[in-house]
Design a protein around this motif. Sequence first.
Motif, PDB file in Angstrom:
ATOM      1  N   LEU A  33     -32.497  61.831 -32.057  1.00  0.00           N
ATOM      2  CA  LEU A  33     -31.768  62.084 -33.300  1.00  0.00           C
ATOM      3  C   LEU A  33     -32.013  60.925 -34.282  1.00  0.00           C
ATOM      4  O   LEU A  33     -32.509  59.863 -33.904  1.00  0.00           O
ATOM      5  CB  LEU A  33     -30.265  62.222 -33.017  1.00  0.00           C
ATOM      6  N   CYS A  34     -31.633  61.132 -35.565  1.00  0.00           N
ATOM      7  CA  CYS A  34     -31.821  60.080 -36.575  1.00  0.00           C
ATOM      8  C   CYS A  34     -30.995  58.848 -36.186  1.00  0.00           C
ATOM      9  O   CYS A  34     -29.865  58.999 -35.694  1.00  0.00           O
ATOM     10  CB  CYS A  34     -31.326  60.533 -37.942  1.00  0.00           C
ATOM     11  N   CYS A  37     -26.970  58.630 -36.484  1.00  0.00           N
ATOM     12  CA  CYS A  37     -26.308  59.945 -36.377  1.00  0.00           C
ATOM     13  C   CYS A  37     -25.040  59.810 -35.531  1.00  0.00           C
ATOM     14  O   CYS A  37     -25.070  59.237 -34.435  1.00  0.00           O
ATOM     15  CB  CYS A  37     -27.257  60.943 -35.721  1.00  0.00           C
ATOM     16  N   HIS A  39     -23.628  61.921 -33.764  1.00  0.00           N
ATOM     17  CA  HIS A  39     -23.688  62.642 -32.488  1.00  0.00           C
ATOM     18  C   HIS A  39     -24.034  61.707 -31.324  1.00  0.00           C
ATOM     19  O   HIS A  39     -23.585  61.918 -30.195  1.00  0.00           O
ATOM     20  CB  HIS A  39     -24.727  63.760 -32.532  1.00  0.00           C
ATOM     21  N   CYS A  68     -28.692  69.938 -33.920  1.00  0.00           N
ATOM     22  CA  CYS A  68     -28.858  68.551 -33.456  1.00  0.00           C
ATOM     23  C   CYS A  68     -27.778  68.245 -32.425  1.00  0.00           C
ATOM     24  O   CYS A  68     -28.026  67.621 -31.390  1.00  0.00           O
ATOM     25  CB  CYS A  68     -28.734  67.590 -34.632  1.00  0.00           C
ATOM     26  N   ASN A 140     -20.124  67.744 -38.636  1.00  0.00           N
ATOM     27  CA  ASN A 140     -20.646  66.959 -39.769  1.00  0.00           C
ATOM     28  C   ASN A 140     -20.624  67.740 -41.081  1.00  0.00           C
ATOM     29  O   ASN A 140     -21.127  67.268 -42.098  1.00  0.00           O
ATOM     30  CB  ASN A 140     -22.062  66.434 -39.463  1.00  0.00           C
ATOM     31  N   GLY A 144     -27.367  70.183 -39.840  1.00  0.00           N
ATOM     32  CA  GLY A 144     -28.307  69.055 -39.799  1.00  0.00           C
ATOM     33  C   GLY A 144     -29.714  69.486 -39.423  1.00  0.00           C
ATOM     34  O   GLY A 144     -30.678  69.167 -40.118  1.00  0.00           O
ATOM     35  N   CYS A 218     -23.491  63.148 -40.529  1.00  0.00           N
ATOM     36  CA  CYS A 218     -24.947  63.358 -40.551  1.00  0.00           C
ATOM     37  C   CYS A 218     -25.518  62.392 -41.587  1.00  0.00           C
ATOM     38  O   CYS A 218     -25.324  62.591 -42.796  1.00  0.00           O
ATOM     39  CB  CYS A 218     -25.242  64.804 -40.943  1.00  0.00           C
ATOM     40  N   VAL A 219     -26.185  61.339 -41.113  1.00  0.00           N
ATOM     41  CA  VAL A 219     -26.666  60.307 -42.052  1.00  0.00           C
ATOM     42  C   VAL A 219     -27.819  60.824 -42.915  1.00  0.00           C
ATOM     43  O   VAL A 219     -28.072  60.296 -43.992  1.00  0.00           O
ATOM     44  CB  VAL A 219     -27.102  59.011 -41.311  1.00  0.00           C
ATOM     45  N   ALA A 220     -28.484  61.876 -42.462  1.00  0.00           N
ATOM     46  CA  ALA A 220     -29.630  62.375 -43.235  1.00  0.00           C
ATOM     47  C   ALA A 220     -29.189  63.270 -44.397  1.00  0.00           C
ATOM     48  O   ALA A 220     -29.782  63.230 -45.476  1.00  0.00           O
ATOM     49  CB  ALA A 220     -30.583  63.138 -42.315  1.00  0.00           C
ATOM     50  N   PHE A 221     -28.127  64.091 -44.214  1.00  0.00           N
ATOM     51  CA  PHE A 221     -27.810  65.101 -45.237  1.00  0.00           C
ATOM     52  C   PHE A 221     -26.369  65.121 -45.728  1.00  0.00           C
ATOM     53  O   PHE A 221     -26.077  65.821 -46.683  1.00  0.00           O
ATOM     54  CB  PHE A 221     -28.168  66.500 -44.695  1.00  0.00           C
TER      55      PHE A 221
END
Length: 357
Positions: A33-34, A37, A39, A68, A140, A144, A218-221
């Motif tokens: 995972l990123c 994250c 999770h 995810c 989140n 994701g 969710c750090v990406a989105f």
Amino acid sequence: MTFVAKPRVHHPRLPVNELGLTRRDYEGSVSTLCAGCGHDSVSAAIVQACAELSLPPHRFAKVSGIGCSSKTPSYFLNRSHGFNSVHGRMPSVATGANLANRELYCIGISGDGDTASIGLGQFAHIVRRRINMLYVVDNNGTYGLTKGQFSATNDKGSTSKKGKPNLYEPIDLASMALQIGAGFVARSFSGDKRQLVPLIKAGLMHRGFAFIDVISPCVAFNNHNGSTKSYTYVRSHSETVVAADYVRGGDFVAGGQEITADYEPGTTEDVSMPDGSVLRLLKLDDDYDPHDRVAALGHVQACQEAGEVVTGLLYVDPDAADCHEILETVQRPLNALDEAELCPGSGALTGINDSFR
Ligand SMILES: Cc1ncc(C[n+]2csc(CCOP(=O)(O)OP(=O)(O)O)c2C)c(N)n1
Ligand code: SF4
């Protein structure tokens, strides 16, 4: 890359639990995972909870859907049984596993898309059927895995990464679980391990359906200004009503252990769990009663209206019946029954059929 095994070698003096296992024996493969994250923090909390409880990993069934979040069972409890199912369909698989083998600890991991969007019908029915399991949603507010669409738990007015507001009312899964009859309902935050680990322990040991809604950014989105599921928003808008600490029977001494950490003082209450352990509750809000389902639902809804995130143990009924009690199932796992027990003959079948006439 979806699977990276961890090196087997570890320091020979790592602490061991009652089973002689180290914490590493409860881990899974390396997460893909990123970085950052939420999770991954939930997986780490599950590893810690299971290792500290000294539960045998091979006695676990871990099940998930798609997302995810649903990938994360690969990252904990390597030596257990696992099934990564179809999007939103984890509850069906969990139901089958739990009914077939009542001796397994069943842990379901899902996402807010997996549970509140495509899987909402399955979620509602697993709650009301009181399947004996711990059901965790890594919430989140976004999809994701498919790159950032709003999920059904996203708050109205909360914005996407590009600044577009969500136009629809959110589904609050903790409220749904309360309303449909879950015997254990909690909400936590992936960034608050001190709160999350005891809740996971208590949820695992609860008999019947235990639900934890974990806000897991969710750090990406969905971690920007304007999101109500970001690390910053949850840290500044959350309030714990009841903190929990899980103490096993053998560890428990009269007078109990204090819930230390940096909680404000509050009233404590000990709740006996079916396995003889004790759930120690620290009520931080004197007016909150975690045994009053209707009042709990009212409080959660009021906080939701005010944009606050209420966390901690929201409701517990230690005497709740589980699916096995309701259905009067056989005491042993189905794979432990012999042929004569599994197939009692045509006379028994005729008797059953006659009882329906
Ligand atoms: C039947 C079906 N519909 C749609 C998809 C595409 N899909 C995969 S994951 C996902 C959403 C995942 O979101 P969530 O459950 O919130 O998990 P997250 O990735 O955010 O942890 C979707 C729509 C799918 N795999 N299967
Ligand atoms: S896309 Fe979001 S949910 Fe998926 S791994 Fe990255 S941070 Fe986590």
